[in-house]
Motif scaffolding. Structure first.
Motif, short mmCIF file in Angstrom:
data_model
loop_
_atom_site.label_atom_id
_atom_site.label_comp_id
_atom_site.label_asym_id
_atom_site.label_seq_id
_atom_site.Cartn_x
_atom_site.Cartn_y
_atom_site.Cartn_z
N LEU A 7 0.84 -1.18 0.00
CA LEU A 7 0.00 0.00 0.00
C LEU A 7 0.88 1.24 0.00
N MET A 8 0.48 2.22 -0.81
CA MET A 8 1.29 3.42 -0.88
C MET A 8 1.10 4.31 0.34
N PHE A 9 -0.13 4.36 0.87
CA PHE A 9 -0.40 5.31 1.97
C PHE A 9 -0.74 4.56 3.27
N ALA A 10 -0.02 3.44 3.61
CA ALA A 10 -0.28 2.67 4.86
C ALA A 10 0.17 3.48 6.07
N ARG A 11 -0.67 3.44 7.14
CA ARG A 11 -0.33 4.17 8.38
C ARG A 11 -0.42 3.22 9.57
N ARG A 12 0.40 3.49 10.57
CA ARG A 12 0.35 2.71 11.80
C ARG A 12 -0.86 3.12 12.62
N LEU A 13 -1.26 2.15 13.53
CA LEU A 13 -2.37 2.44 14.44
C LEU A 13 -1.95 3.50 15.46
N GLY A 14 -2.85 4.36 15.71
CA GLY A 14 -2.56 5.41 16.69
C GLY A 14 -2.60 4.88 18.14
N PRO A 15 -2.14 5.66 19.10
CA PRO A 15 -2.14 5.23 20.51
C PRO A 15 -3.54 4.93 21.04
N THR A 16 -4.49 5.68 20.60
CA THR A 16 -5.85 5.45 21.10
C THR A 16 -6.37 4.11 20.62
N ALA A 17 -6.10 3.81 19.34
CA ALA A 17 -6.56 2.54 18.80
C ALA A 17 -5.87 1.36 19.49
N ARG A 18 -4.56 1.50 19.71
CA ARG A 18 -3.86 0.42 20.40
C ARG A 18 -4.40 0.23 21.82
N LEU A 19 -4.69 1.36 22.51
CA LEU A 19 -5.23 1.27 23.87
C LEU A 19 -6.58 0.55 23.89
N MET A 20 -7.42 0.88 22.92
CA MET A 20 -8.71 0.24 22.86
C MET A 20 -8.58 -1.25 22.60
N ILE A 21 -7.63 -1.62 21.69
CA ILE A 21 -7.41 -3.05 21.41
C ILE A 21 -6.99 -3.79 22.66
N TRP A 22 -6.03 -3.21 23.41
CA TRP A 22 -5.54 -3.88 24.64
C TRP A 22 -6.62 -3.92 25.70
N LEU A 23 -7.46 -2.91 25.71
CA LEU A 23 -8.56 -2.95 26.67
C LEU A 23 -9.54 -4.06 26.33
N LEU A 24 -9.81 -4.22 25.01
CA LEU A 24 -10.70 -5.29 24.59
C LEU A 24 -10.10 -6.66 24.91
N ILE A 25 -8.79 -6.78 24.68
CA ILE A 25 -8.13 -8.06 24.99
C ILE A 25 -8.19 -8.35 26.48
N GLY A 26 -7.89 -7.30 27.27
CA GLY A 26 -7.93 -7.50 28.71
C GLY A 26 -9.32 -7.84 29.22
N LEU A 27 -10.32 -7.14 28.67
CA LEU A 27 -11.69 -7.40 29.08
C LEU A 27 -12.11 -8.81 28.68
N SER A 28 -11.65 -9.24 27.51
CA SER A 28 -11.97 -10.60 27.07
C SER A 28 -11.34 -11.63 28.00
N CYS A 29 -10.08 -11.36 28.40
CA CYS A 29 -9.40 -12.30 29.33
C CYS A 29 -10.14 -12.37 30.66
N VAL A 30 -10.62 -11.20 31.13
CA VAL A 30 -11.34 -11.19 32.41
C VAL A 30 -12.62 -11.99 32.30
N VAL A 31 -13.34 -11.76 31.17
CA VAL A 31 -14.62 -12.48 31.00
C VAL A 31 -14.36 -13.98 30.92
N VAL A 32 -13.36 -14.35 30.12
CA VAL A 32 -13.05 -15.78 29.97
C VAL A 32 -12.63 -16.40 31.30
N ASP A 33 -11.82 -15.63 32.07
CA ASP A 33 -11.34 -16.16 33.35
C ASP A 33 -12.48 -16.29 34.35
N VAL A 34 -13.39 -15.28 34.33
CA VAL A 34 -14.50 -15.34 35.29
C VAL A 34 -15.48 -16.44 34.92
N ARG A 35 -15.77 -16.59 33.62
CA ARG A 35 -16.79 -17.55 33.20
C ARG A 35 -16.22 -18.98 33.15
N TYR A 36 -15.00 -19.12 32.66
CA TYR A 36 -14.49 -20.46 32.40
C TYR A 36 -13.21 -20.81 33.17
#
Length: 281
Positions: A7-36
């Motif tokens: 891609l000619m105009f590829a850009r990296r993910l911004g800090p906010t996007a990375r934070l949201m991704i890690w929050l989703l991952i963390g929340l998923s781990c919490v849900v999985v750990d609590v439920r299973y």
């Protein structure tokens, strides 16, 4: 120039996007750990790996707690020891006081058992102090001429003859002990009836003088006042023979005696006063 498939105009993910991704991952781990409980094994592994670290970190706290407890217990033990020492000293004082009272009561009972003879009365006196010069062999009593005392009267305690009044004041009097070198006491041997003269030799001792070498004397024989001098009533215990020795150069025995009275321990004494006899007309 871009390469094929790039891609000619590829850009990296911004800090906010990375934070949201890690929050989703963390929340998923919490849900999985609590439920299973999917992370229990991982948690146990980390706990096992971190156990030595926790032990090492607890060492300073444990050492500080032990030191604090040691010093606290040490202070408590010192206080208990001090309290026990004080209690022991108080109990010892009580025991000594009780023993002293028992001894004084026994001495008083013995004095009360002494019966006054016909024509004689007694005056009870207590020891004020012993003379500053013990070699003078004198005691001071708390009774004097105010109760009828006069010089020359005999003084006895529960065990025997103490001495003779040599100085009398209005409120006190002075006793010269039988062990004084100034005192001579006519006596007789209780076992044999042999008469003699007991003299003070100082230092709380006496000697029986001018006894012929063939006289029957034994250690342990008691000497009693003979009464021939009309100063001391007859039959008062004076001394006990301690040692009998014979000398080739002297016709007399050397007889060392020990006074029976408590010359250095009596607290109470009796002064014997002979009452004037009334003659019938």
């Amino acid at each position: 120039m871009a390469m094929p498939g790039q891609l000619m105009f590829a850009r990296r993910l911004g800090p906010t996007a990375r934070l949201m991704i890690w929050l989703l991952i963390g929340l998923s781990c919490v849900v999985v750990d609590v439920r299973y409980h999917a992370l229990d094994g991982l948690r146990s592994g980390f706990s096992l790996l971190l156990q030595p670290v926790r032990e090492v970190m607890r060492v300073p706290t444990s050492v500080a707690a032990e030191l604090t407890g040691f010093f606290t217990r040490h202070r408590l033990l010192q206080k208990e020891r001090d309290a026990l020492l004080v209690e022991r000293a108080q109990m010892q004082l009580g025991v000594n006081r009780a023993a002293e009272l028992a001894r004084e009561n026994a001495e008083l009972r013995a004095l009360l058992q002494l019966q006054a003879r016909p024509g004689q009365k007694v005056v009870h006196a207590a020891l004020l102090y012993q003379g500053h010069d013990w070699f003078a062999q004198r005691l001071t009593l708390d009774q004097g001429s105010g109760v009828g005392l006069r010089t020359g009267l005999p003084v006895v305690d529960a065990d025997g003859l103490v001495g003779q009044l040599t100085r009398v004041y209005p409120g006190s009097s002075e006793v010269t002990l039988v062990s004084s070198t100034e005192q001579l006491t006519p006596v007789f041997v209780e076992r044999t009836g042999q008469r003699g003269l007991a003299a003070g030799s100082g230092h709380g001792q006496m000697e029986l003088r001018y006894m012929p070498s063939q006289t029957d004397l034994r250690p342990g024989d008691r000497l009693l006042t003979s009464g021939i001098d009309r100063v001391y009533p007859a039959g008062i215990p004076v001394a006990t023979i301690n040692r009998v020795s014979r000398s080739q150069s002297s016709p007399y025995l050397r007889v060392d005696c020990l006074p029976l009275a408590g010359l250095d321990r009596s607290r109470g004494v009796l002064v014997l006063i002979a009452e004037p006899q009334v003659t019938a007309r």
